[in-house]
Design an enzyme around this catalytic site. Structure first.
Site, PDB file in Angstrom:
ATOM      1  N   ASN A   7      37.593  39.314  34.178  1.00  0.00           N
ATOM      2  CA  ASN A   7      38.964  39.025  33.768  1.00  0.00           C
ATOM      3  C   ASN A   7      39.582  38.103  34.818  1.00  0.00           C
ATOM      4  OD1 ASN A   7      41.603  38.980  32.976  1.00  0.00           O
ATOM      5  ND2 ASN A   7      42.023  41.134  33.404  1.00  0.00           N
ATOM      6  N   LYS A   9      42.394  36.759  34.742  1.00  0.00           N
ATOM      7  CA  LYS A   9      43.858  36.904  34.780  1.00  0.00           C
ATOM      8  C   LYS A   9      44.513  35.513  34.780  1.00  0.00           C
ATOM      9  CE  LYS A   9      43.320  41.236  37.200  1.00  0.00           C
ATOM     10  NZ  LYS A   9      44.023  42.408  37.668  1.00  0.00           N
ATOM     11  N   HIS A  92      45.626  45.840  28.293  1.00  0.00           N
ATOM     12  CA  HIS A  92      45.494  45.842  29.757  1.00  0.00           C
ATOM     13  C   HIS A  92      46.756  46.460  30.373  1.00  0.00           C
ATOM     14  CE1 HIS A  92      44.997  44.525  33.877  1.00  0.00           C
ATOM     15  NE2 HIS A  92      43.723  44.314  33.590  1.00  0.00           N
ATOM     16  N   GLU A 164      40.107  51.989  32.761  1.00  0.00           N
ATOM     17  CA  GLU A 164      40.709  51.342  33.916  1.00  0.00           C
ATOM     18  C   GLU A 164      41.890  52.183  34.415  1.00  0.00           C
ATOM     19  OE1 GLU A 164      39.672  46.927  34.168  1.00  0.00           O
ATOM     20  OE2 GLU A 164      41.631  47.093  33.265  1.00  0.00           O
ATOM     21  N   GLY A 170      43.403  46.456  40.934  1.00  0.00           N
ATOM     22  CA  GLY A 170      44.006  45.590  41.952  1.00  0.00           C
ATOM     23  C   GLY A 170      44.444  46.301  43.227  1.00  0.00           C
ATOM     24  N   SER A 210      39.090  47.474  40.806  1.00  0.00           N
ATOM     25  CA  SER A 210      38.669  47.225  42.192  1.00  0.00           C
ATOM     26  C   SER A 210      37.158  47.260  42.398  1.00  0.00           C
ATOM     27  CB  SER A 210      39.358  48.213  43.148  1.00  0.00           C
ATOM     28  OG  SER A 210      40.761  48.015  43.118  1.00  0.00           O
ATOM     29  N   GLY A 231      38.122  42.158  37.924  1.00  0.00           N
ATOM     30  CA  GLY A 231      39.235  41.227  38.057  1.00  0.00           C
ATOM     31  C   GLY A 231      39.085  40.366  39.295  1.00  0.00           C
TER      32      GLY A 231
HETATM   33  C1  PEP Z   1      41.416  44.141  35.747  1.00  0.00           C
HETATM   34  O1  PEP Z   1      42.330  43.337  35.866  1.00  0.00           O
HETATM   35  O2  PEP Z   1      41.091  44.559  34.632  1.00  0.00           O
HETATM   36  C2  PEP Z   1      40.733  44.611  36.954  1.00  0.00           C
HETATM   37  C3  PEP Z   1      39.776  45.477  36.838  1.00  0.00           C
HETATM   38  O3  PEP Z   1      41.166  44.059  38.126  1.00  0.00           O
HETATM   39  P1  PEP Z   1      40.594  44.357  39.606  1.00  0.00           P
HETATM   40  O4  PEP Z   1      39.092  44.299  39.521  1.00  0.00           O
HETATM   41  O5  PEP Z   1      41.171  43.267  40.444  1.00  0.00           O
HETATM   42  O6  PEP Z   1      41.053  45.720  39.978  1.00  0.00           O
END
Ligand code: PEP
Length: 248
Positions: A7, A9, A92, A164, A170, A210, A231
């Site tokens: 992702n 973003k 999300h 998630e 994040g 993360s 992400g």
């Molecule tokens: C996400 O945005 O779905 C995500 C998993 O972000 P990150 O890996 O940065 O936590």
């Protein structure tokens, strides 16, 4: 074969995406992974061009909950499909929070996506306060049931559920493999109750929050997940390539 969903973003201009893909595609072994790159709308044409013939799916990060018409600034399922998109993220946590997306809207997005031949990546997960007050199952159940309301069982083949936890996205924090496995069991229970045992066994579930090259091996020890949604760590092609090589 493990599923990896990136992702991006709201990162990377089309030019930056092209540079990224030239580096990434020259080194990734995409035959050994089920890889989807969810790019910003403005980079989809670059992704469609550079990922063609590469066994990599093109993903988007959102779609409108209306089919067409007077929705200035929105992007429809048909537009995504015609841009070469295979999968689109819905629900999300950043969109649930920032844009107040609710279960009804997410349900409409899923139905429009399916109608237009898209696959859907449905994000679900509890906040820290919900986890601490033992509401994780309740939250997952509500999010899944509202999102999948009215779907036929055979349509679940085109849905990937991304677990998630909001507190992990994040934040640099991750649940333990045991906590992920418990949540996945709960997700499967909801699917079993609402559809069938067969559906709960075959539904694809990935973990997101993360994930990076340091924790991927430990997270990959979870037996009942099909892969990961990534992400921040996908934004550096070298870091993402490392994850791709460790996850197989
Ligand atoms: C996400 O945005 O779905 C995500 C998993 O972000 P990150 O890996 O940065 O936590």
């Amino acid at each position: 074969m493990k599923t990896l969903i990136a992702n991006f973003k709201m990162n990377m201009t089309p030019t930056q995406t092209k540079d990224y893909l030239i580096t990434f595609l020259s080194r990734v072994d995409s035959e050994k992974l089920d890889l989807t790159l969810c790019l910003p709308y403005t980079s989809l044409f670059i992704g469609d061009f550079w990922c063609a013939d590469k066994n990599i799916r093109l993903g988007a990060q959102n779609l409108s909950d209306e089919e067409e018409g007077r929705n200035t600034g929105e992007i429809s399922g048909a537009m995504l499909k015609d841009s070469g998109v295979d999968y689109v993220i819905v629900g999300h946590s950043e969109r649930r929070k920032r844009f107040k997306e609710d279960g009804k809207s997410i349900n409409r997005k899923i139905k429009i996506g399916l109608k237009n031949g898209l696959g859907l990546i449905l994000c679900v997960g509890e906040s820290l306060a919900e986890r601490n007050t033992l509401k994780t199952y309740e939250v997952l159940k509500e999010q899944i049931e509202s999102a999948l309301k009215g779907l036929y069982e055979n349509e679940l083949e085109r849905i990937i559920i991304a677990y998630e936890p909001v507190w992990a996205v994040g934040s640099g924090k991750t649940p333990s493999p045991k906590e992920i496995e418990e949540a996945v069991k709960e997700i499967k229970k909801v699917v079993c109750d609402d559809f069938s045992l067969g559906a709960s066994e075959s539904i694809r579930i990935v973990y997101g929050g993360s994930v990076d090259s340091k924790n991927i091996k430990q997270l990959n020890s979870c037996k009942n997940i099909n892969g990961f949604l990534i992400g921040q760590a996908c934004l550096d092609p070298n870091e993402f390539l490392k994850i791709c090589s460790l996850v197989r």
